[in-house]
Design a protein around this motif. Structure first.
Motif, PDB file in Angstrom:
ATOM      1  N   TYR A 190       2.541  -1.819   9.714  1.00 56.97           N
ATOM      2  CA  TYR A 190       2.728  -0.383   9.994  1.00 56.97           C
ATOM      3  C   TYR A 190       2.253   0.012  11.387  1.00 56.97           C
ATOM      4  CZ  TYR A 190       2.652   4.676   8.987  1.00 56.97           C
ATOM      5  OH  TYR A 190       2.865   6.034   8.993  1.00 56.97           O
ATOM      6  N   ILE A 222       6.531   1.724   2.014  1.00 53.06           N
ATOM      7  CA  ILE A 222       7.561   2.047   3.023  1.00 53.06           C
ATOM      8  C   ILE A 222       7.832   0.903   4.000  1.00 53.06           C
ATOM      9  CG2 ILE A 222       7.394   4.582   2.958  1.00 53.06           C
ATOM     10  CD1 ILE A 222       5.737   4.296   5.620  1.00 53.06           C
ATOM     11  N   LEU A 275       0.818  -1.211   0.000  1.00 50.64           N
ATOM     12  CA  LEU A 275       0.000   0.000   0.000  1.00 50.64           C
ATOM     13  C   LEU A 275       0.858   1.269   0.000  1.00 50.64           C
ATOM     14  CD1 LEU A 275      -2.765   1.351   0.124  1.00 50.64           C
ATOM     15  CD2 LEU A 275      -2.752   1.017   2.605  1.00 50.64           C
ATOM     16  N   TYR A 318       0.922   8.326  -0.504  1.00 59.85           N
ATOM     17  CA  TYR A 318       1.160   9.062   0.752  1.00 59.85           C
ATOM     18  C   TYR A 318       2.632   9.297   1.033  1.00 59.85           C
ATOM     19  CZ  TYR A 318      -2.851   5.882   1.944  1.00 59.85           C
ATOM     20  OH  TYR A 318      -3.960   5.089   1.942  1.00 59.85           O
ATOM     21  N   HIS A 319       3.482   8.358   0.661  1.00 62.30           N
ATOM     22  CA  HIS A 319       4.878   8.412   1.127  1.00 62.30           C
ATOM     23  C   HIS A 319       5.892   8.626  -0.002  1.00 62.30           C
ATOM     24  CE1 HIS A 319       3.727   7.386   5.185  1.00 62.30           C
ATOM     25  NE2 HIS A 319       2.923   6.476   4.689  1.00 62.30           N
TER      26      HIS A 319
HETATM   27  P1  4NP Z   1       3.149  -0.742   3.613  1.00 67.15           P
HETATM   28  O1  4NP Z   1       2.604  -0.211   5.006  1.00 67.15           O
HETATM   29  O2  4NP Z   1       1.937  -0.825   2.694  1.00 67.15           O
HETATM   30  O3  4NP Z   1       3.679  -2.089   3.945  1.00 67.15           O
HETATM   31  O4  4NP Z   1       4.179   0.225   3.142  1.00 67.15           O
HETATM   32  C1  4NP Z   1       1.896   0.995   5.124  1.00 67.15           C
HETATM   33  C2  4NP Z   1       2.590   2.154   5.388  1.00 67.15           C
HETATM   34  C3  4NP Z   1       1.902   3.337   5.555  1.00 67.15           C
HETATM   35  C4  4NP Z   1       0.532   3.364   5.465  1.00 67.15           C
HETATM   36  C5  4NP Z   1      -0.157   2.206   5.178  1.00 67.15           C
HETATM   37  C6  4NP Z   1       0.528   1.021   5.010  1.00 67.15           C
HETATM   38  N1  4NP Z   1      -0.169   4.567   5.671  1.00 67.15           N
HETATM   39  O5  4NP Z   1      -1.412   4.517   5.744  1.00 67.15           O
HETATM   40  O6  4NP Z   1       0.459   5.623   5.789  1.00 67.15           O
END
Ligand code: 4NP
Length: 147
Positions: free
Chosen positions: A121, A15, A12, A44-45
């Motif tokens: 997360y 990060i 998602l 978002y990131h």
């Molecule tokens: P990832 O984890 O999908 O494994 O990178 C997340 C990191 C941040 C967010 C959601 C999932 N977020 O909502 O900011």
């Protein structure tokens, strides 16, 4: 999945899970001349380095992912990557939705098929250990199908 090809790891946020998957797969697939990258469904990131907890669990396993930068998935990725591995079913359905309007031959599959790799997360260090182990299993699964 009999033939080596370019691999994109997708989660998602790009990060936590997919940067780890990129690092683990790059490390395991050195014998192949392929491109390995990662991306997020969400933006978002964008531009951010991986979560510190992912950097740490990778480092404990001898892998440096600290130089990675998050980016969002783009439909052009379907042209570059023969394999797109997702962490959970939500990622899977998000990409399948894009395929309704964009034709692609890329294989989209759960990395640790048939299991999901849950988002760590909002978890603790243990959640990142669990994600790492599932990612490792998933990468082994893919590579063993190529050998
Ligand atoms: P990832 O984890 O999908 O494994 O990178 C997340 C990191 C941040 C967010 C959601 C999932 N977020 O909502 O900011």
């Amino acid at each position: 999945m009999y033939k080596p090809g370019n691999v994109l790891m997708v989660c998602l946020g790009n990060i936590c899970r997919s940067p780890l998957a990129q690092g683990v797969f790059q490390n395991m697939s050195k014998e192949y001349n392929i491109k390995v990258d990662s991306a997020g469904i969400a933006n978002y990131h964008t531009g951010h380095p991986p979560d510190k907890r992912s950097i740490y669990v990778a480092q404990k396993n001898g892998i440096d992912i600290s130089k990675q930068k998050a980016r969002q998935f783009k439909v052009e990725d379907f042209k570059i990557f023969q394999y797109i591995f997702v962490m959970d079913k939500q990622n899977f359905f998000s990409l399948k939705k894009l395929c309704e309007t964009y034709q692609t031959n890329s294989l989209i599959q759960l990395l640790n098929k048939p299991y999901e790799i849950e988002d760590p997360y909002y978890g603790d260090d243990k959640s990142f250990e669990i994600a790492y182990n599932k990612i490792y299993q998933g990468c082994k699964r893919v590579l063993s199908s190529w050998r």
